[in-house]
Scaffold this active site. Structure first.
Site, PDB file in Angstrom:
ATOM      1  N   ARG A 136       0.853  -1.210   0.000  1.00  0.00           N
ATOM      2  CA  ARG A 136       0.000   0.000   0.000  1.00  0.00           C
ATOM      3  C   ARG A 136       0.875   1.241   0.000  1.00  0.00           C
ATOM      4  O   ARG A 136       0.595   2.234  -0.660  1.00  0.00           O
ATOM      5  CB  ARG A 136      -0.955  -0.001   1.207  1.00  0.00           C
ATOM      6  CG  ARG A 136      -1.699   1.314   1.343  1.00  0.00           C
ATOM      7  CD  ARG A 136      -2.932   1.263   2.247  1.00  0.00           C
ATOM      8  NE  ARG A 136      -2.843   0.359   3.359  1.00  0.00           N
ATOM      9  CZ  ARG A 136      -2.083   0.562   4.450  1.00  0.00           C
ATOM     10  NH1 ARG A 136      -1.357   1.655   4.554  1.00  0.00           N
ATOM     11  NH2 ARG A 136      -2.076  -0.322   5.414  1.00  0.00           N
ATOM     12  N   TYR A 168     -18.287  16.291 -14.160  1.00  0.00           N
ATOM     13  CA  TYR A 168     -18.621  14.865 -14.102  1.00  0.00           C
ATOM     14  C   TYR A 168     -19.602  14.592 -12.943  1.00  0.00           C
ATOM     15  O   TYR A 168     -19.361  15.031 -11.811  1.00  0.00           O
ATOM     16  CB  TYR A 168     -17.311  14.077 -13.947  1.00  0.00           C
ATOM     17  CG  TYR A 168     -17.516  12.629 -13.601  1.00  0.00           C
ATOM     18  CD1 TYR A 168     -18.296  11.800 -14.408  1.00  0.00           C
ATOM     19  CD2 TYR A 168     -16.930  12.080 -12.470  1.00  0.00           C
ATOM     20  CE1 TYR A 168     -18.496  10.471 -14.078  1.00  0.00           C
ATOM     21  CE2 TYR A 168     -17.115  10.754 -12.138  1.00  0.00           C
ATOM     22  CZ  TYR A 168     -17.914   9.956 -12.944  1.00  0.00           C
ATOM     23  OH  TYR A 168     -18.103   8.646 -12.607  1.00  0.00           O
ATOM     24  N   ASP A 221      -9.119  18.674 -13.667  1.00  0.00           N
ATOM     25  CA  ASP A 221      -9.384  17.313 -14.136  1.00  0.00           C
ATOM     26  C   ASP A 221      -9.112  17.330 -15.644  1.00  0.00           C
ATOM     27  O   ASP A 221      -9.862  17.916 -16.418  1.00  0.00           O
ATOM     28  CB  ASP A 221     -10.843  16.940 -13.821  1.00  0.00           C
ATOM     29  CG  ASP A 221     -11.164  15.500 -14.219  1.00  0.00           C
ATOM     30  OD1 ASP A 221     -10.496  14.971 -15.126  1.00  0.00           O
ATOM     31  OD2 ASP A 221     -12.092  14.921 -13.628  1.00  0.00           O
ATOM     32  N   LYS A 259      -9.758   6.140 -18.603  1.00  0.00           N
ATOM     33  CA  LYS A 259     -10.154   6.672 -19.904  1.00  0.00           C
ATOM     34  C   LYS A 259      -8.978   6.636 -20.890  1.00  0.00           C
ATOM     35  O   LYS A 259      -8.462   5.579 -21.175  1.00  0.00           O
ATOM     36  CB  LYS A 259     -10.731   8.074 -19.697  1.00  0.00           C
ATOM     37  CG  LYS A 259     -11.745   8.158 -18.537  1.00  0.00           C
ATOM     38  CD  LYS A 259     -12.981   7.354 -18.813  1.00  0.00           C
ATOM     39  CE  LYS A 259     -13.991   7.177 -17.704  1.00  0.00           C
ATOM     40  NZ  LYS A 259     -13.819   7.687 -16.398  1.00  0.00           N
TER      41      LYS A 259
HETATM   42  N1  PLP Z   1     -13.304  12.668 -14.130  1.00  0.00           N
HETATM   43  C1  PLP Z   1     -13.977  12.579 -15.284  1.00  0.00           C
HETATM   44  C2  PLP Z   1     -13.955  13.754 -16.221  1.00  0.00           C
HETATM   45  C3  PLP Z   1     -14.698  11.434 -15.603  1.00  0.00           C
HETATM   46  O1  PLP Z   1     -15.387  11.381 -16.758  1.00  0.00           O
HETATM   47  C4  PLP Z   1     -14.699  10.350 -14.692  1.00  0.00           C
HETATM   48  C5  PLP Z   1     -15.452   9.106 -14.977  1.00  0.00           C
HETATM   49  O2  PLP Z   1     -16.190   9.022 -15.926  1.00  0.00           O
HETATM   50  C6  PLP Z   1     -13.991  10.471 -13.494  1.00  0.00           C
HETATM   51  C7  PLP Z   1     -13.299  11.635 -13.243  1.00  0.00           C
HETATM   52  C8  PLP Z   1     -13.998   9.364 -12.467  1.00  0.00           C
HETATM   53  O3  PLP Z   1     -13.137   8.346 -12.843  1.00  0.00           O
HETATM   54  P1  PLP Z   1     -13.330   6.806 -12.434  1.00  0.00           P
HETATM   55  O4  PLP Z   1     -14.545   6.310 -13.133  1.00  0.00           O
HETATM   56  O5  PLP Z   1     -12.056   6.181 -12.903  1.00  0.00           O
HETATM   57  O6  PLP Z   1     -13.483   6.765 -10.946  1.00  0.00           O
END
Ligand code: PLP
Length: 391
Positions: A55, A107, A179, A204
Site C-alpha cells: 500500500r 462529471y 481534471d 479513460k
Molecule cells: N473525471 C472525469 C472527467 C470522468 O469522466 C470520470 C469518470 O467518468 C472520473 C473523473 C472518475 O473516474 P473513475 O470512473 O475512474 O473513478
C-alpha cells in the site's frame, strides 16, 4: 548531454513510449514487470527499506507513477484505484469549514462525491460557471481552499481559460486542481498554465483499452506531493500492480490513439452539426462552439468527445441508441472502442433533474466517445442511426 537532459527534450509521442524506469535492471526486460506481492522482506526491524508494504509502495506502481508524471510534464505522480479514488484523496486534505469552488458543468460522480459525501462532513461547495470570468471572479472574491476545474467539461465540453482561472484561484488562496481526463496531456498541460494538481481518470484515455479502472494525481510542488502521498498511503485507495502494468502498457500508445481519435471526432462533429435531426452539436473544434477560440489557444487539438442534442428529445435519443451498431451504449470514454451514452439517465443521473436542466443537459443529449475504428465506418453508423443516407 546527459540522459536526463535528453529526456526533457523528448516530444510527446516519445515520452509516452519511453517514459518510466526503462529496462528492469536485474534482467534487462524491456517491459517493467508486475511485482505481484503484498509485502517485502526487511533486513532488520525499524530500518527504512525502499519497499516495505505494497500500500505504501510497489515497484510496478512506482514505474507507472514516474511515467504518468513524465507524460503530464509533472515532477511527481501518484496512482490510485480509480479517478474518484484520486478525487477522494484530494478532498481528504480539507477540513470542516473549508470552501471549495467547482465548475458547474462537471462529471456527475464528482458532483455526487462533493454534495453527498463531503458536504455532510462540513465542507462547503459553491458551483460557478468557470467559463464566465466574471462569475468565477465573484465566486473567488472570498477565500477558498480548493478550486476544481474541468476543461473541456463533461458532458457539454465547455472550455475554461485555465491560466486566468488558476490566477484567480491562487489569489483566493486555493489549491488549483484541473481534471484533465477529457483533454489528455497530449492536448493540454494544466500545470504549465498555472494549476497545482492535475487529476486523471486513467480508466479513460491514458489506459485507453477499457479494461482497467484507475486514477492519477500529478503535481510539481514537493509540499503538495508530500501531503497527497501521505493520504495515498493513509487512506489506501491504491491500484493493484496488475492494473498498474496495464495502464503503463496503454500509455505507450497514448499519442497515437489520441491523434487518430481527434481526427475522427472532428469529422463526426462536422457531420452531426449539419444534420437536420440535430438541434445542437457540442464540440470545441466547431467555430460555433462558445469556447472554440479559447480551445484553439489553450489546447493542441479539440479532443475526441462530441455531444449533441436531438431535436426530438429523449424519444429521438432512444431511437438513435437503438440504431447504433459501432457506438456501444456504455458509461466511460477514451478507449479504442467508440462508446455512446445518454448523460441524463447515465453519467449525470445523480444530478437532480432541475440542476441538469439549469446546466443545459437536456433529455435529448447524447455523448459520443470517438474511438479508433475507421472514421468512415463510424460516420456510416451514425448516418444510419440518424435515419439518413451518408452525406
Ligand atoms: N473525471 C472525469 C472527467 C470522468 O469522466 C470520470 C469518470 O467518468 C472520473 C473523473 C472518475 O473516474 P473513475 O470512473 O475512474 O473513478
Amino acid at each position: 548531454m546527459t540522459d536526463a537532459d535528453r529526456r526533457t527534450r523528448w516530444r510527446p509521442a516519445t515520452v509516452a513510449v519511453r517514459s518510466g524506469p526503462g529496462e528492469e535492471p536485474d534482467t534487462g526486460a524491456i517491459v517493467f514487470p508486475v511485482f505481484q506481492t503484498a509485502t517485502f522482506a526487511q533486513a532488520e526491524p525499524g530500518g527504512s527499506p525502499p519497499w516495505c508494504y505494497a500500500r505504501t509502495g510497489n515497484p510496478t506502481r512506482s514505474a507507472l507513477e514516474e511515467a504518468l508524471a513524465a507524460v503530464e510534464g509533472a515532477r511527481h505522480g501518484l496512482a490510485f484505484a480509480s479517478g474518484l479514488a484520486a478525487a477522494t484523496t484530494v478532498l481528504l486534505s480539507l477540513r470542516a469549514g473549508d470552501r471549495v469552488v467547482a465548475g458547474a458543468d462537471l462529471y456527475g460522480g464528482a458532483w455526487r462525491l462533493f454534495t453527498k459525501v463531503f458536504a455532510p462532513l462540513g465542507i462547503r461547495f459553491d458551483f460557478a460557471d468557470t467559463t464566465d470570468p466574471a462569475a468565477l471572479a465573484e465566486a473567488l472574491a472570498r477565500p477558498a481552499a480548493l478550486l476544481w476545474l474541468e476543461s473541456p467539461s463533461n458532458p457539454l465540453l465547455r472550455v475554461t481559460d485555465l491560466a486566468a482561472a488558476a490566477d484567480l484561484g491562487r489569489r483566493a488562496g486555493a489549491l488549483v486542481l484541473v481534471d484533465n481526463t477529457f483533454a489528455t496531456p497530449v492536448l493540454q498541460r494544466p500545470l504549465a498554465l498555472g494549476a497545482d494538481v492535475v487529476l486523471h481518470s486513467t480508466t479513460k484515455y491514458l489506459n485507453g483499452h477499457g479494461d482497467v479502472l484507475g486514477g492519477a494525481l500529478l503535481c510539481d510542488d514537493d509540499g503538495v506531493h508530500g501531503r497527497l502521498r501521505f493520504l495515498q498511503n493513509a487512506a489506501g485507495a491504491v491500484p493493484g500492480p496488475q492494473d498498474c502494468f496495464l495502464v503503463l502498457r496503454g500509455l505507450r500508445t497514448l499519442e497515437l490513439r489520441v491523434a487518430r481519435q481527434v481526427a475522427a471526432a472532428e469529422r463526426v462533429a462536422r457531420f452531426l452539426d449539419g444534420h437536420p435531426g440535430v438541434a445542437r452539436t457540442w464540440y470545441p473544434g466547431l467555430p460555433s462552439h462558445p469556447g472554440h477560440g479559447l480551445a484553439r489557444r489553450q489546447m493542441r487539438g479539440f479532443g475526441a468527445m462530441v455531444s449533441f442534442d436531438l431535436r426530438g428529445g429523449e424519444a429521438a435519443a432512444r431511437a438513435v441508441l437503438r440504431g447504433l451498431r459501432l457506438f456501444t451504449l456504455a458509461e466511460s470514454l477514451g478507449g479504442v472502442r467508440s462508446l455512446v451514452c445518454h448523460p441524463p439517465t447515465m453519467t449525470h443521473a445523480s444530478v437532480e433533474p432541475e440542476v441538469r436542466r439549469e446546466r443545459g443537459i437536456g433529455d435529448g443529449l447524447l455523448r459520443l466517445s470517438v474511438g479508433c475504428e475507421d472514421p468512415e465506418d463510424l460516420l456510416e453508423d451514425l448516418a444510419e442511426a440518424l435515419g439518413e443516407a451518408r452525406p
